[in-house]
Design a protein around this motif. Structure first.
Motif, PDB file in Angstrom:
ATOM      1  N   UNK A   3      17.350   5.017  -8.518  1.00  0.00           N
ATOM      2  CA  UNK A   3      15.953   4.596  -8.639  1.00  0.00           C
ATOM      3  C   UNK A   3      15.497   3.999  -7.315  1.00  0.00           C
ATOM      4  N   UNK A   4      14.392   4.513  -6.796  1.00  0.00           N
ATOM      5  CA  UNK A   4      13.769   3.936  -5.603  1.00  0.00           C
ATOM      6  C   UNK A   4      12.658   2.990  -6.036  1.00  0.00           C
ATOM      7  N   UNK A   5      12.752   1.733  -5.606  1.00  0.00           N
ATOM      8  CA  UNK A   5      11.693   0.753  -5.852  1.00  0.00           C
ATOM      9  C   UNK A   5      10.974   0.525  -4.529  1.00  0.00           C
ATOM     10  N   UNK A   6       9.711   0.973  -4.457  1.00  0.00           N
ATOM     11  CA  UNK A   6       8.991   0.961  -3.182  1.00  0.00           C
ATOM     12  C   UNK A   6       7.531   0.583  -3.398  1.00  0.00           C
ATOM     13  N   UNK A   7       7.244  -0.704  -3.650  1.00  0.00           N
ATOM     14  CA  UNK A   7       5.881  -1.142  -3.933  1.00  0.00           C
ATOM     15  C   UNK A   7       5.127  -1.622  -2.697  1.00  0.00           C
ATOM     16  N   UNK A   8       3.824  -1.657  -2.821  1.00  0.00           N
ATOM     17  CA  UNK A   8       2.976  -2.392  -1.896  1.00  0.00           C
ATOM     18  C   UNK A   8       2.886  -3.821  -2.423  1.00  0.00           C
ATOM     19  N   UNK A   9       2.347  -4.726  -1.623  1.00  0.00           N
ATOM     20  CA  UNK A   9       2.149  -6.095  -2.105  1.00  0.00           C
ATOM     21  C   UNK A   9       0.956  -6.142  -3.056  1.00  0.00           C
ATOM     22  N   UNK A  10       0.967  -7.126  -3.966  1.00  0.00           N
ATOM     23  CA  UNK A  10      -0.172  -7.407  -4.823  1.00  0.00           C
ATOM     24  C   UNK A  10      -0.879  -8.586  -4.165  1.00  0.00           C
ATOM     25  N   UNK A 288       9.711   3.823  -8.597  1.00  0.00           N
ATOM     26  CA  UNK A 288       8.846   2.763  -9.119  1.00  0.00           C
ATOM     27  C   UNK A 288       8.081   2.188  -7.945  1.00  0.00           C
ATOM     28  N   UNK A 289       6.751   2.271  -8.010  1.00  0.00           N
ATOM     29  CA  UNK A 289       5.921   1.700  -6.957  1.00  0.00           C
ATOM     30  C   UNK A 289       4.835   0.853  -7.611  1.00  0.00           C
ATOM     31  N   UNK A 290       3.938   0.307  -6.828  1.00  0.00           N
ATOM     32  CA  UNK A 290       2.894  -0.528  -7.409  1.00  0.00           C
ATOM     33  C   UNK A 290       1.943  -1.073  -6.379  1.00  0.00           C
ATOM     34  N   UNK A 291       0.794  -1.533  -6.863  1.00  0.00           N
ATOM     35  CA  UNK A 291      -0.205  -2.219  -6.045  1.00  0.00           C
ATOM     36  C   UNK A 291      -1.087  -3.046  -6.965  1.00  0.00           C
ATOM     37  N   UNK A 292      -1.880  -3.912  -6.372  1.00  0.00           N
ATOM     38  CA  UNK A 292      -2.672  -4.850  -7.156  1.00  0.00           C
ATOM     39  C   UNK A 292      -3.643  -4.202  -8.119  1.00  0.00           C
ATOM     40  N   UNK A 298      -7.822   4.393  -5.308  1.00  0.00           N
ATOM     41  CA  UNK A 298      -6.448   4.506  -4.841  1.00  0.00           C
ATOM     42  C   UNK A 298      -6.146   5.885  -4.258  1.00  0.00           C
ATOM     43  N   UNK A 299      -7.006   6.862  -4.564  1.00  0.00           N
ATOM     44  CA  UNK A 299      -6.745   8.217  -4.108  1.00  0.00           C
ATOM     45  C   UNK A 299      -7.229   8.457  -2.685  1.00  0.00           C
ATOM     46  N   UNK A 300      -7.797   7.425  -2.074  1.00  0.00           N
ATOM     47  CA  UNK A 300      -8.282   7.546  -0.693  1.00  0.00           C
ATOM     48  C   UNK A 300      -7.255   6.988   0.280  1.00  0.00           C
ATOM     49  N   UNK A 301      -6.021   7.482   0.168  1.00  0.00           N
ATOM     50  CA  UNK A 301      -4.997   7.125   1.145  1.00  0.00           C
ATOM     51  C   UNK A 301      -4.166   5.910   0.816  1.00  0.00           C
ATOM     52  N   UNK A 302      -4.299   5.355  -0.406  1.00  0.00           N
ATOM     53  CA  UNK A 302      -3.509   4.175  -0.744  1.00  0.00           C
ATOM     54  C   UNK A 302      -2.029   4.547  -0.886  1.00  0.00           C
ATOM     55  N   UNK A 303      -1.177   3.560  -0.701  1.00  0.00           N
ATOM     56  CA  UNK A 303       0.255   3.795  -0.619  1.00  0.00           C
ATOM     57  C   UNK A 303       0.857   4.469  -1.854  1.00  0.00           C
ATOM     58  N   UNK A 304       0.574   4.024  -3.091  1.00  0.00           N
ATOM     59  CA  UNK A 304       1.206   4.682  -4.249  1.00  0.00           C
ATOM     60  C   UNK A 304       0.942   6.183  -4.322  1.00  0.00           C
ATOM     61  N   UNK A 319       6.494   6.027 -11.438  1.00  0.00           N
ATOM     62  CA  UNK A 319       5.857   5.009 -12.266  1.00  0.00           C
ATOM     63  C   UNK A 319       5.133   4.030 -11.349  1.00  0.00           C
ATOM     64  N   UNK A 320       3.843   3.852 -11.589  1.00  0.00           N
ATOM     65  CA  UNK A 320       3.053   2.882 -10.830  1.00  0.00           C
ATOM     66  C   UNK A 320       2.830   1.652 -11.696  1.00  0.00           C
ATOM     67  N   UNK A 321       3.264   0.499 -11.217  1.00  0.00           N
ATOM     68  CA  UNK A 321       3.008  -0.770 -11.887  1.00  0.00           C
ATOM     69  C   UNK A 321       1.830  -1.429 -11.168  1.00  0.00           C
ATOM     70  N   UNK A 322       0.848  -1.879 -11.926  1.00  0.00           N
ATOM     71  CA  UNK A 322      -0.358  -2.403 -11.293  1.00  0.00           C
ATOM     72  C   UNK A 322      -0.897  -3.619 -12.042  1.00  0.00           C
TER      73      UNK A 322
END
Length: 380
Positions: A3-10, A288-292, A298-304, A319-322
């Motif tokens: 499992x890769x866990x690779x989120x952006x900060x919230x 597993x990724x995520x953002x605030x 989010x479809x305009x170049x956001x990390x997830x 899986x996006x956790x938000x």
């Protein structure tokens, strides 16, 4: 299971490194046979320095600089083992450095970002990664250029005060005092938006309101950036229509026009330095990724979404956790997002959600692990 866990900060509630730490702990308890690979991510804003330095190796430097409204702040920048400086403008000119009631894009300046660049120059750096994002400013990067020795003068040959509003009085750009070491430098600007400098999709119209600008302020700031861009084209490059020039209150425009700089998507920079392609090639079962907030924006170049596109190429579910699952979130499936899980499990205020983000994340990852257990049993 890998499992890769690779989120952006919230922003304002949960750092990417904390997201990784909590997820790894929960998965280790619930799925002891799973291998977890943690890669804290960023999109150019807060967390960019930590993401690259922690992922690629390097060291941190601290420097006291002038914050957006002139108050001193202790800002951190990073230096990779190969000498490349990694700077995020949010550390010196970030919106989180100013109380909401004090936000003032008319007066806010990127001066502190220039001071960070000078500190890196003094330490021998000549290659730079500058993360744009999370700024409180709308000065076109003028403050940073001033800190680097550029003189911005009015009709009376007087130096302009700092801030976006003052640029409407700009008549002359004096480059004679610009730090000579800059001619030997290369700047890669991490930018994940395509907004031009001016107009309805420009820096002021799109990002000004979230920095505290009212309708009258927006008119003043647009006029000021218009004046600044006309001078930039005379003394440097014409970047007014360059996609991305409006990033971070137009800071991209100032750097592109007067410095040896180029734009590059923030995710591509992170992807390269964290060797994400190698991680996928070694095989993954889940990302597993995520953002605030996750919504149509989010479809305009956001990390997830960028990460989901990469995962889609390798047929790995995402899986996006938000913190907030907004309108249009289902469109993420077209980009490779399998599902979007909100942190909030019951009605609560934004302040409650932000103050309890770590507990809420723990609960979401626990539930996700239970689902993965069911999937594993069915597969057997």
């Amino acid at each position: 299971m890998r499992i890769l866990v690779a989120p952006d900060s919230f922003k304002g509630s949960l750092e990417a490194v904390d997201f990784c730490r909590i997820s790894q702990q929960v998965i280790a308890q619930q799925l002891p046979n799973a291998e977890v690979i943690c890669r804290p991510m960023a999109d150019g804003g807060e967390g960019t320095v930590a993401a690259i330095i922690e992922g690629a190796g390097g060291r941190y430097h601290q420097c006291t600089v002038k914050g957006p409204l002139g108050c001193p702040v202790d800002a951190v920048w990073g230096q990779l083992n190969n000498g490349v400086a990694v700077i995020e403008m949010a550390a010196a000119a970030g919106i989180t450095l100013v109380e909401k009631t004090s936000l003032n894009p008319l007066k806010a300046s990127t001066w502190g970002v220039g001071e960070l660049i000078v500190d890196a120059l003094d330490k021998g750096c000549r290659q730079f990664i500058i993360g744009l994002g999370g700024s409180a400013t709308n000065d076109g990067g003028a403050g940073a250029l001033q800190a680097l020795g550029c003189r911005l003068l009015d009709a009376d040959n007087k130096v302009l005060i700092r801030g976006g509003e003052a640029l409407s009085q700009l008549v002359t750009i004096d480059l004679k005092g610009l730090d000579q070491r800059l001619s030997d430098c290369e700047f890669t600007i991490a930018c994940d938006v395509a907004n031009p400098l001016l107009g309805g999709d420009g820096a002021t119209a799109v990002f000004g309101p979230q920095k505290g600008a009212d309708a009258h302020d927006l008119i003043i700031l647009e006029q000021a950036l218009t004046q600044f861009s006309s001078l930039l084209s005379q003394y440097g490059k014409d970047v007014v229509n360059t996609p991305g020039a409006g990033a971070a209150g137009g800071m991209a425009a100032g750097m592109l026009a007067l410095l040896p700089a180029k734009l590059q998507p923030g995710f591509d920079i992170i992807r390269e330095h964290l060797h994400l392609d190698d991680v996928f090639k070694q095989g993954l079962d889940l990302v597993i990724t995520g953002e605030g907030a996750f919504d149509s924006q989010s479809f305009a170049g956001k990390l997830p979404i960028a990460l989901a596109n990469l995962a889609k190429q390798h047929q790995v579910p995402v899986v996006v956790v938000t913190g907030c699952r907004g309108d249009g979130y289902r469109e993420g499936r077209e980009y490779g997002v399998t599902t979007v899980l909100p942190l909030c499990n019951k009605p609560m205020s934004l302040d409650q959600a932000m103050s309890n983000s770590e507990v809420l994340l723990q609960e979401v990852i626990e539930e996700l692990c239970q689902i993965l257990k069911i999937a594993t049993l069915k597969a057997c």
